[in-house]
Motif scaffolding. Sequence first.
Motif, short mmCIF file in Angstrom:
data_model
loop_
_atom_site.label_atom_id
_atom_site.label_comp_id
_atom_site.label_asym_id
_atom_site.label_seq_id
_atom_site.Cartn_x
_atom_site.Cartn_y
_atom_site.Cartn_z
N LEU A 1 -16.29 -41.36 -23.73
CA LEU A 1 -17.37 -40.56 -24.64
C LEU A 1 -18.11 -39.82 -23.81
CD1 LEU A 1 -17.82 -40.72 -27.70
CD2 LEU A 1 -19.61 -42.68 -27.21
N VAL A 2 -18.75 -40.00 -22.65
CA VAL A 2 -19.37 -39.30 -22.05
C VAL A 2 -18.71 -37.80 -21.52
CG1 VAL A 2 -20.49 -38.85 -19.71
CG2 VAL A 2 -20.82 -40.77 -21.22
N VAL A 3 -17.32 -38.06 -21.29
CA VAL A 3 -16.41 -36.66 -20.95
C VAL A 3 -16.30 -35.88 -22.13
CG1 VAL A 3 -14.03 -36.15 -20.39
CG2 VAL A 3 -15.06 -37.99 -19.33
N ARG B 1 -21.29 -29.54 -31.63
CA ARG B 1 -22.67 -30.01 -31.82
C ARG B 1 -23.16 -30.79 -32.98
NH1 ARG B 1 -23.42 -25.05 -28.17
NH2 ARG B 1 -23.47 -23.56 -30.12
N ILE B 2 -22.52 -30.29 -34.05
CA ILE B 2 -22.84 -30.92 -35.34
C ILE B 2 -22.33 -32.46 -34.98
CG2 ILE B 2 -22.06 -30.83 -37.71
CD1 ILE B 2 -21.65 -27.87 -37.55
N ILE B 3 -21.22 -32.65 -34.73
CA ILE B 3 -20.75 -34.00 -34.62
C ILE B 3 -21.43 -34.77 -33.70
CG2 ILE B 3 -18.71 -33.74 -32.84
CD1 ILE B 3 -18.29 -35.65 -36.08
N SER B 4 -21.78 -34.27 -32.47
CA SER B 4 -22.73 -34.96 -31.49
C SER B 4 -23.91 -35.07 -32.08
CB SER B 4 -22.87 -34.01 -30.14
OG SER B 4 -21.60 -33.83 -29.80
N PHE C 1 -23.42 -38.12 -34.60
CA PHE C 1 -23.29 -39.51 -33.98
C PHE C 1 -24.56 -40.08 -33.29
CE2 PHE C 1 -22.29 -41.76 -29.84
CZ PHE C 1 -21.58 -42.76 -30.38
N LYS C 2 -25.47 -39.25 -32.99
CA LYS C 2 -26.76 -39.50 -32.34
C LYS C 2 -27.77 -40.31 -33.44
CE LYS C 2 -30.49 -37.39 -29.60
NZ LYS C 2 -30.77 -36.03 -29.04
N ASN C 3 -27.36 -39.57 -34.68
CA ASN C 3 -28.07 -40.04 -35.88
C ASN C 3 -27.47 -41.19 -36.76
OD1 ASN C 3 -30.22 -38.00 -35.42
ND2 ASN C 3 -29.39 -36.53 -36.68
N ASN C 4 -26.51 -41.77 -35.98
CA ASN C 4 -25.69 -42.79 -36.77
C ASN C 4 -25.11 -42.51 -37.93
OD1 ASN C 4 -26.18 -44.58 -34.56
ND2 ASN C 4 -28.45 -45.02 -35.38
N SER D 1 -15.33 -43.62 -33.33
CA SER D 1 -13.82 -43.04 -33.73
C SER D 1 -13.70 -42.03 -34.55
CB SER D 1 -13.24 -44.28 -34.76
OG SER D 1 -14.10 -44.18 -35.85
N ASP D 2 -14.84 -41.38 -35.22
CA ASP D 2 -15.04 -40.06 -35.57
C ASP D 2 -15.13 -39.09 -34.53
OD1 ASP D 2 -14.69 -40.93 -38.53
OD2 ASP D 2 -16.66 -41.57 -38.26
N VAL D 3 -15.88 -39.19 -33.70
CA VAL D 3 -16.34 -38.41 -32.38
C VAL D 3 -14.85 -38.29 -31.67
CG1 VAL D 3 -17.74 -38.04 -30.63
CG2 VAL D 3 -18.55 -39.07 -32.50
N LEU D 4 -14.07 -39.26 -31.50
CA LEU D 4 -13.35 -39.23 -30.60
C LEU D 4 -12.06 -38.33 -31.38
CD1 LEU D 4 -12.85 -42.69 -29.06
CD2 LEU D 4 -13.45 -40.81 -28.19
N ILE D 5 -11.84 -38.41 -32.69
CA ILE D 5 -10.93 -37.62 -33.19
C ILE D 5 -11.34 -36.06 -33.17
CG2 ILE D 5 -10.05 -36.91 -35.83
CD1 ILE D 5 -10.26 -40.14 -36.41
N VAL D 6 -12.72 -36.08 -33.23
CA VAL D 6 -12.93 -34.55 -33.36
C VAL D 6 -12.75 -33.91 -32.03
CG1 VAL D 6 -14.91 -32.85 -33.44
CG2 VAL D 6 -14.58 -34.61 -35.16
#
Length: 213
Positions: free
Chosen positions: A108-110, A47-50, A53-56, A61-66
């Motif tokens: 990314l949606v997955v 939830r934190i990383i999402s 990401f939502k707030n730019n 790439s960071d999201v995919l690593i997490v």
Amino acid sequence: MSYEYALIQEALLEGKANVVRDLTKDALSKGIEPMTVLEKGLLPGMRIISEKFKNNQVYISDVLIVSRAMHAGLHVLKPILSEAQQSLKGRVVIGTVAGDLHDIGKNLVVMMMRGAGLDVIDLGVDVQPEDYVQAVVEYHPDVLAMSAMLTTTMGVIPETIQELEQKKLRDRIKIVVGGGPTTKDFADKVKADGYAAEATEVADLMERILSDH
């Protein structure tokens, strides 16, 4: 037990997949319930990383690593959750429609869905209407999600919905659509149950969809 959850969350946000896997195993060995590890250790980090990401504040790439680290934890938990007959928040079948080979947005949606605690069956790209229908029969999902990134492939979505109607499967599931050329008007026109313009909107959309299911 909060110390174990904090360690898992920290390793998750740092994208340390092997550490997340080992910490998840360690938490289970201490007698912590698998669903508790998921809800208090893994999901808060996602939830934190999402939100970032939502707030730019971070890149895809960071999201995919997490996400990779999240999968490492889920890989440990899923068999045990199944054995204990505990379920995740819902099951989703997803794929990019026939004729369309784009998968970055869909992937990314997955990740966002799995991060929200959903059990996701990813059919990949170039998915024919009959393949979606077969997956609905086989996996009994709560939601079918279809992605189209080309205007030339958008027509596969209503084709698939029509196939589901003919097989009398449409009423069993919720349908959500997304992808570059899709719009809310398009979703309404094909009688989908939900639409997300951005991957960051998916978690909220799924929560709404599943609460009505």
